[in-house]
Design a protein around this motif. Sequence first.
Motif, mmCIF file in Angstrom:
data_model
loop_
_atom_site.group_PDB
_atom_site.id
_atom_site.type_symbol
_atom_site.label_atom_id
_atom_site.label_comp_id
_atom_site.label_asym_id
_atom_site.label_seq_id
_atom_site.Cartn_x
_atom_site.Cartn_y
_atom_site.Cartn_z
ATOM 1 N N LEU A 278 21.811 44.401 42.788
ATOM 2 C CA LEU A 278 22.846 45.263 42.228
ATOM 3 C C LEU A 278 23.449 44.621 40.992
ATOM 4 O O LEU A 278 23.559 43.398 40.903
ATOM 5 C CB LEU A 278 23.954 45.527 43.264
ATOM 6 C CG LEU A 278 23.538 46.325 44.509
ATOM 7 C CD1 LEU A 278 24.653 46.309 45.532
ATOM 8 C CD2 LEU A 278 23.160 47.752 44.137
ATOM 9 N N LEU A 279 23.818 45.470 40.018
ATOM 10 C CA LEU A 279 24.491 45.032 38.800
ATOM 11 C C LEU A 279 25.835 45.738 38.734
ATOM 12 O O LEU A 279 25.933 46.958 38.954
ATOM 13 C CB LEU A 279 23.642 45.358 37.574
ATOM 14 C CG LEU A 279 24.179 44.960 36.192
ATOM 15 C CD1 LEU A 279 23.018 44.664 35.245
ATOM 16 C CD2 LEU A 279 25.079 46.058 35.575
ATOM 17 N N TYR A 280 26.895 44.973 38.398
ATOM 18 C CA TYR A 280 28.243 45.511 38.317
ATOM 19 C C TYR A 280 28.746 45.382 36.879
ATOM 20 O O TYR A 280 28.701 44.299 36.292
ATOM 21 C CB TYR A 280 29.198 44.769 39.254
ATOM 22 C CG TYR A 280 28.834 44.898 40.721
ATOM 23 C CD1 TYR A 280 29.403 45.908 41.510
ATOM 24 C CD2 TYR A 280 27.932 44.022 41.310
ATOM 25 C CE1 TYR A 280 29.077 46.025 42.856
ATOM 26 C CE2 TYR A 280 27.606 44.145 42.652
ATOM 27 C CZ TYR A 280 28.174 45.143 43.419
ATOM 28 O OH TYR A 280 27.844 45.263 44.745
ATOM 29 N N TYR A 281 29.249 46.495 36.353
ATOM 30 C CA TYR A 281 29.930 46.474 35.060
ATOM 31 C C TYR A 281 31.414 46.619 35.361
ATOM 32 O O TYR A 281 31.870 47.680 35.836
ATOM 33 C CB TYR A 281 29.427 47.610 34.166
ATOM 34 C CG TYR A 281 30.121 47.671 32.826
ATOM 35 C CD1 TYR A 281 29.721 46.844 31.783
ATOM 36 C CD2 TYR A 281 31.195 48.544 32.609
ATOM 37 C CE1 TYR A 281 30.369 46.886 30.551
ATOM 38 C CE2 TYR A 281 31.842 48.593 31.386
ATOM 39 C CZ TYR A 281 31.424 47.750 30.369
ATOM 40 O OH TYR A 281 32.068 47.782 29.145
ATOM 41 N N VAL A 282 32.173 45.547 35.097
ATOM 42 C CA VAL A 282 33.578 45.508 35.481
ATOM 43 C C VAL A 282 34.395 46.457 34.611
ATOM 44 O O VAL A 282 34.370 46.364 33.368
ATOM 45 C CB VAL A 282 34.133 44.067 35.390
ATOM 46 C CG1 VAL A 282 35.622 44.048 35.753
ATOM 47 C CG2 VAL A 282 33.338 43.134 36.300
ATOM 48 N N LEU A 283 35.130 47.384 35.264
ATOM 49 C CA LEU A 283 35.997 48.322 34.557
ATOM 50 C C LEU A 283 37.424 47.810 34.473
ATOM 51 O O LEU A 283 38.165 48.138 33.539
ATOM 52 C CB LEU A 283 35.994 49.679 35.269
ATOM 53 C CG LEU A 283 34.656 50.420 35.292
ATOM 54 C CD1 LEU A 283 34.758 51.644 36.197
ATOM 55 C CD2 LEU A 283 34.228 50.830 33.887
ATOM 56 N N GLY A 284 37.825 47.039 35.427
ATOM 57 C CA GLY A 284 39.183 46.527 35.503
ATOM 58 C C GLY A 284 39.328 45.742 36.794
ATOM 59 O O GLY A 284 38.335 45.406 37.456
ATOM 60 N N LYS A 285 40.552 45.457 37.190
ATOM 61 C CA LYS A 285 40.777 44.667 38.384
ATOM 62 C C LYS A 285 40.244 45.404 39.616
ATOM 63 O O LYS A 285 40.683 46.530 39.923
ATOM 64 C CB LYS A 285 42.269 44.369 38.547
ATOM 65 C CG LYS A 285 42.586 43.453 39.717
ATOM 66 C CD LYS A 285 44.039 43.078 39.735
ATOM 67 C CE LYS A 285 44.380 42.187 40.927
ATOM 68 N NZ LYS A 285 43.619 40.927 40.920
ATOM 69 N N ASN A 286 39.294 44.776 40.276
ATOM 70 C CA ASN A 286 38.718 45.275 41.528
ATOM 71 C C ASN A 286 38.080 46.665 41.394
ATOM 72 O O ASN A 286 38.072 47.457 42.338
ATOM 73 C CB ASN A 286 39.770 45.291 42.649
ATOM 74 C CG ASN A 286 40.333 43.906 42.917
ATOM 75 O OD1 ASN A 286 39.652 42.904 42.724
ATOM 76 N ND2 ASN A 286 41.584 43.847 43.349
#
Length: 315
Positions: A94-102
């Motif tokens: 899995l790949l996560y693109y961080v949008l903001g806190k949590n």
Amino acid sequence: MLQTSRRFLRLSPAIFAAALLAACVDPAAGPTSTASTQALPKPGENVYVATMDAGIAIPALPVDKIPESHRRQVVAYETDQPPGTIIINPGTKLLYYVLGKNKAIRYGIAVGKAGFEWSGEAIVAEKKTWPRWIPPKEMIARRPELAKFDEVGQPGGPTNPLGARAIYLTSGGRDYGYRIHGTPEWQSIGHNASSGCIRMINQDVLDLYSRVTGGEKVIVLTASGEMPQGLHIPAPPKPKAVAKATPKAEVVVPVGAVPALKVLPPPAITTGTPVVAPAVAPATPAPAATTTTAPAATAPACTVALVNGACPPGN
């Protein structure tokens, strides 16, 4: 580990922003926007529909064939990393693109096969639309049929291994050959299938590409899902050597150990009807020679009286 080139540091903020857009936006790819304005996927939305991109058709994908856990979606994700950070978990694919806190957008990916895993931090150094693919020398050594793409590469297109987009990564200012890119082999998502690069469904890499602008931090977790402690780049596996047959040792026979063979004359070959010699009767043995003794001559009978035991003359 993140580094920004001195050339960018000398630029004013306005010029810096303009330089990033000029370097990263391809006019042929259509308009792009940052994560703050880019539409987020909605729950239950089918984001894998057919589309045209730069004149190339990207086919729709059967959503029911893609595990729900690996479809693009917004999820709660506990992290203290700043927005725009890309976090890759090779263990869960899995790949996560961080949008903001949590909070992050989650994408399904395919990662490196055994022996090709890497971990550490990198930055987004460059990105390209429908990139040309040039196989590395190590891959050509493993797969000689790719030699036709050596140096010249394979042009971008629907069958190109890099797919619709490629995001190029560097670590410590060095390019180790790792990319985040699309793939026509969408069935490989969720598996260990690549040579170390991060594969994404073409529709997903289009979405991620539109959110990054360059310079974002990329964190590749360890195989156990932990934060990396430095950069780990595996040594490329050596191509399998073809086993060569070991020549048998020559057997040396001592002189005289084997008696010399007598060379026989070649057999006589005759033609025609064979002549059969008549059978010869065995010779009858000759009778043993006998010695005959001639009988002794007998004196004639005397007609007169014997004189001194002998017959008188004249009788």
